[in-house]
Motif scaffolding. Structure first.
Motif, PDB file in Angstrom:
ATOM      1  N   PRO A  26      10.456   6.178   3.028  1.00 43.96           N
ATOM      2  CA  PRO A  26      11.466   5.425   2.275  1.00 43.96           C
ATOM      3  C   PRO A  26      12.103   4.288   3.054  1.00 43.96           C
ATOM      4  O   PRO A  26      12.675   3.377   2.452  1.00 43.96           O
ATOM      5  CB  PRO A  26      12.513   6.506   1.932  1.00 43.96           C
ATOM      6  N   LEU A  27      12.033   4.327   4.394  1.00 46.69           N
ATOM      7  CA  LEU A  27      12.598   3.248   5.201  1.00 46.69           C
ATOM      8  C   LEU A  27      11.535   2.267   5.652  1.00 46.69           C
ATOM      9  O   LEU A  27      11.764   1.047   5.657  1.00 46.69           O
ATOM     10  CB  LEU A  27      13.323   3.823   6.415  1.00 46.69           C
ATOM     11  N   VAL A  28      10.355   2.768   6.027  1.00 42.70           N
ATOM     12  CA  VAL A  28       9.305   1.890   6.538  1.00 42.70           C
ATOM     13  C   VAL A  28       8.798   0.956   5.441  1.00 42.70           C
ATOM     14  O   VAL A  28       8.534  -0.230   5.694  1.00 42.70           O
ATOM     15  CB  VAL A  28       8.152   2.727   7.137  1.00 42.70           C
ATOM     16  N   THR A  29       8.662   1.466   4.224  1.00 43.07           N
ATOM     17  CA  THR A  29       8.122   0.645   3.133  1.00 43.07           C
ATOM     18  C   THR A  29       8.973  -0.605   2.872  1.00 43.07           C
ATOM     19  O   THR A  29       8.448  -1.729   2.880  1.00 43.07           O
ATOM     20  CB  THR A  29       8.002   1.479   1.852  1.00 43.07           C
ATOM     21  N   PRO A  30      10.287  -0.496   2.654  1.00 40.43           N
ATOM     22  CA  PRO A  30      11.060  -1.728   2.428  1.00 40.43           C
ATOM     23  C   PRO A  30      11.148  -2.607   3.658  1.00 40.43           C
ATOM     24  O   PRO A  30      11.230  -3.838   3.532  1.00 40.43           O
ATOM     25  CB  PRO A  30      12.437  -1.202   2.009  1.00 40.43           C
ATOM     26  N   LEU A  31      11.124  -2.018   4.861  1.00 36.49           N
ATOM     27  CA  LEU A  31      11.174  -2.842   6.062  1.00 36.49           C
ATOM     28  C   LEU A  31       9.912  -3.686   6.207  1.00 36.49           C
ATOM     29  O   LEU A  31       9.973  -4.863   6.589  1.00 36.49           O
ATOM     30  CB  LEU A  31      11.362  -1.959   7.300  1.00 36.49           C
ATOM     31  N   LEU A  32       8.756  -3.091   5.903  1.00 37.80           N
ATOM     32  CA  LEU A  32       7.514  -3.871   5.961  1.00 37.80           C
ATOM     33  C   LEU A  32       7.557  -5.028   4.966  1.00 37.80           C
ATOM     34  O   LEU A  32       7.171  -6.167   5.292  1.00 37.80           O
ATOM     35  CB  LEU A  32       6.320  -2.962   5.666  1.00 37.80           C
ATOM     36  N   LEU A  33       8.024  -4.760   3.757  1.00 38.37           N
ATOM     37  CA  LEU A  33       8.097  -5.813   2.750  1.00 38.37           C
ATOM     38  C   LEU A  33       9.103  -6.892   3.147  1.00 38.37           C
ATOM     39  O   LEU A  33       8.832  -8.095   2.978  1.00 38.37           O
ATOM     40  CB  LEU A  33       8.463  -5.217   1.398  1.00 38.37           C
ATOM     41  N   ALA A  34      10.259  -6.488   3.670  1.00 37.66           N
ATOM     42  CA  ALA A  34      11.286  -7.465   4.026  1.00 37.66           C
ATOM     43  C   ALA A  34      10.852  -8.327   5.206  1.00 37.66           C
ATOM     44  O   ALA A  34      10.973  -9.559   5.172  1.00 37.66           O
ATOM     45  CB  ALA A  34      12.596  -6.746   4.349  1.00 37.66           C
ATOM     46  N   VAL A  59       0.837  -1.201   0.000  1.00 38.11           N
ATOM     47  CA  VAL A  59       0.000   0.000   0.000  1.00 38.11           C
ATOM     48  C   VAL A  59       0.871   1.250   0.000  1.00 38.11           C
ATOM     49  O   VAL A  59       0.631   2.205  -0.753  1.00 38.11           O
ATOM     50  CB  VAL A  59      -0.951  -0.020   1.213  1.00 38.11           C
ATOM     51  N   LEU A  60       1.909   1.262   0.844  1.00 38.86           N
ATOM     52  CA  LEU A  60       2.804   2.425   0.871  1.00 38.86           C
ATOM     53  C   LEU A  60       3.539   2.590  -0.457  1.00 38.86           C
ATOM     54  O   LEU A  60       3.754   3.721  -0.916  1.00 38.86           O
ATOM     55  CB  LEU A  60       3.817   2.266   2.004  1.00 38.86           C
ATOM     56  N   ALA A  61       3.936   1.480  -1.070  1.00 38.49           N
ATOM     57  CA  ALA A  61       4.670   1.574  -2.333  1.00 38.49           C
ATOM     58  C   ALA A  61       3.769   2.039  -3.477  1.00 38.49           C
ATOM     59  O   ALA A  61       4.182   2.861  -4.307  1.00 38.49           O
ATOM     60  CB  ALA A  61       5.291   0.216  -2.668  1.00 38.49           C
ATOM     61  N   LEU A  62       2.538   1.525  -3.524  1.00 36.72           N
ATOM     62  CA  LEU A  62       1.646   1.891  -4.618  1.00 36.72           C
ATOM     63  C   LEU A  62       1.073   3.283  -4.457  1.00 36.72           C
ATOM     64  O   LEU A  62       0.759   3.945  -5.450  1.00 36.72           O
ATOM     65  CB  LEU A  62       0.505   0.864  -4.711  1.00 36.72           C
ATOM     66  N   LEU A  63       0.931   3.745  -3.225  1.00 37.21           N
ATOM     67  CA  LEU A  63       0.418   5.093  -2.967  1.00 37.21           C
ATOM     68  C   LEU A  63       1.546   6.027  -2.560  1.00 37.21           C
ATOM     69  O   LEU A  63       1.429   6.805  -1.609  1.00 37.21           O
ATOM     70  CB  LEU A  63      -0.663   5.044  -1.879  1.00 37.21           C
ATOM     71  N   TRP A  64       2.667   5.923  -3.285  1.00 46.29           N
ATOM     72  CA  TRP A  64       3.841   6.739  -2.944  1.00 46.29           C
ATOM     73  C   TRP A  64       3.556   8.226  -3.099  1.00 46.29           C
ATOM     74  O   TRP A  64       4.114   9.051  -2.379  1.00 46.29           O
ATOM     75  CB  TRP A  64       5.017   6.335  -3.821  1.00 46.29           C
ATOM     76  N   GLY A  65       2.694   8.583  -4.028  1.00 48.42           N
ATOM     77  CA  GLY A  65       2.353   9.997  -4.184  1.00 48.42           C
ATOM     78  C   GLY A  65       1.650  10.567  -2.978  1.00 48.42           C
ATOM     79  O   GLY A  65       1.719  11.773  -2.723  1.00 48.42           O
ATOM     80  N   GLY A 117       5.534  12.094   1.051  1.00 43.59           N
ATOM     81  CA  GLY A 117       5.969  13.216   1.868  1.00 43.59           C
ATOM     82  C   GLY A 117       6.323  12.834   3.280  1.00 43.59           C
ATOM     83  O   GLY A 117       6.941  13.622   4.006  1.00 43.59           O
ATOM     84  N   TRP A 118       5.933  11.645   3.712  1.00 38.83           N
ATOM     85  CA  TRP A 118       6.284  11.176   5.051  1.00 38.83           C
ATOM     86  C   TRP A 118       7.774  10.880   5.100  1.00 38.83           C
ATOM     87  O   TRP A 118       8.306  10.146   4.283  1.00 38.83           O
ATOM     88  CB  TRP A 118       5.469   9.937   5.385  1.00 38.83           C
ATOM     89  N   GLU A 119       8.458  11.449   6.064  1.00 41.19           N
ATOM     90  CA  GLU A 119       9.916  11.356   6.101  1.00 41.19           C
ATOM     91  C   GLU A 119      10.399   9.918   6.255  1.00 41.19           C
ATOM     92  O   GLU A 119      11.451   9.543   5.709  1.00 41.19           O
ATOM     93  CB  GLU A 119      10.455  12.215   7.247  1.00 41.19           C
ATOM     94  N   LEU A 120       9.658   9.101   6.988  1.00 42.44           N
ATOM     95  CA  LEU A 120      10.092   7.722   7.235  1.00 42.44           C
ATOM     96  C   LEU A 120       9.596   6.734   6.188  1.00 42.44           C
ATOM     97  O   LEU A 120       9.918   5.546   6.270  1.00 42.44           O
ATOM     98  CB  LEU A 120       9.605   7.269   8.620  1.00 42.44           C
TER      99      LEU A 120
END
Length: 337
Positions: A181-189, A166-172, A176-179
């Motif tokens: 870029p880090l939270v998205t790959p951590l959730l996936l991993a 959800v975070l990756a597909l709704l990147w637009g 703007g959320w500062e975290l």
């Protein structure tokens, strides 16, 4: 004759080698009969042994995957490049124009990798301990409890994967959320790792070979997510180093620059002085103070003002006979004049 013929037949029989000659039929006596094997228990009566969760096997797979020296060097180069690109971009310099060597990028990577590497090692140690404790509990649990535990791990992993998607597909929306870029790959991993662990455990409990490809794909997704998260940390590290340096540029070499042509730095921290021609043939007519050497590369000097500000700019001058440069390579409050 009877007494003489029997010994001859006995001697011939005893001299006959085993496995040769005519096969004689023998009748087994009850004493020589082998004990009858116990009938195989019905499938419903089979008690599964300790589940082989195959965690060590996948850890071994990952360690063998990252072991080659060429791959480690490539990773060091990549993270060094990512952190360096972010670092110099803060000062308005494209790292590709510097002409830095591969060795230079590799040497810049350890600082960016220390934090994620230490975190990964601690997490790996914790996962090994947690896996052994869970395996010991599942060993003494019945099939219902095992199935329930595997289901909880699997659905937790699936939920984290869905949240990361959800975070990756709704990147637009969340970009703007500062975290983000880090939270998205951590959730996936983390989600892919939990799902792979659950799938591997389910395969071990069933004792079959189905689902192996799913486990492999989930492990690859986990590695990709971890790689993405580490690259984000490398970017943050480079940006943090640039901000720390910009706050105090006194650690950079002070520079006095003489040029033949007038430059317009557009920054009040850079002082301008017009030189008087003391002798005939004087080439340099203008002198600039208040500069620091950021980096040298590609036959050019990249100079920044003593006081960095959002409107400051980086001066790029060719390092040839068209300029004359004097350096002071230790920080002090009295740069060369």
């Amino acid at each position: 004759m009877t007494t003489t013929s029997r010994p001859e037949r006995d001697s011939e029989a005893s001299a006959e080698p085993i496995g040769h000659g005519p096969v004689r039929a023998t009748t087994a006596t009850p004493d020589a009969a082998q004990p009858e094997a116990d009938p195989a228990p019905a499938p419903a009566d089979v008690i599964p042994g300790p589940p082989n969760l195959a965690f060590e096997k996948w850890m071994g797979f990952l360690s063998s995957f990252v072991a080659p020296v060429t791959l480690i060097t490539a990773l060091l180069f990549y993270f060094g490049y990512v952190s360096s690109r972010t670092f110099f971009a803060y000062f308005g310099v494209d790292v590709d124009v510097l002409g830095l060597s591969n060795q230079a990028f590799v040497m810049r990577s350890p600082g960016a990798l220390f934090v994620p590497l230490v975190i990964a090692l601690i997490l790996a140690a914790g996962l090994v301990v947690g896996h052994r404790l869970l395996r010991k509990r599942l060993k003494n649990a019945d099939a219902t409890v095992r199935t329930r535990v595997v289901a909880v791990i699997a659905w937790t992993g699936i939920g984290l994967i869905l949240a990361g998607l959800v975070l990756a597909l709704l990147w637009g929306v969340f970009g703007g959320w500062e975290l983000a870029p880090l939270v998205t790959p951590l959730l996936l991993a983390v989600g892919a790792g939990l799902a792979a662990y659950a799938a591997s455990t389910a395969r071990a409990l069933r004792g079959g070979s189905e689902g192996r490809s799913v486990v492999v794909l989930l492990v690859v997704a986990m590695v990709a997510g971890a790689f993405w998260a580490t690259a984000t940390l490398a970017e943050w590290w480079g940006r943090g180093q640039a901000r720390a340096l910009a706050a105090d540029l006194a650690s950079l070499p002070a520079v006095v620059l003489d040029t033949q042509e007038r430059m317009f730095p557009g920054n009040d921290a850079i002082l301008f002085q017009e030189l008087e021609p003391h002798e005939e043939g004087q080439m340099y007519r203008y002198r600039y103070h208040g500069l620091r050497l950021l980096v040298q590369g590609g036959g050019r000097l990249f100079l920044v003002p003593d006081q960095w500000s959002p409107d400051a700019s980086t001066l790029v001058v060719p390092y040839d006979d068209s300029v004359r440069v004097r350096f002071r390579f230790f920080p002090d409050a009295d740069p060369p004049g």
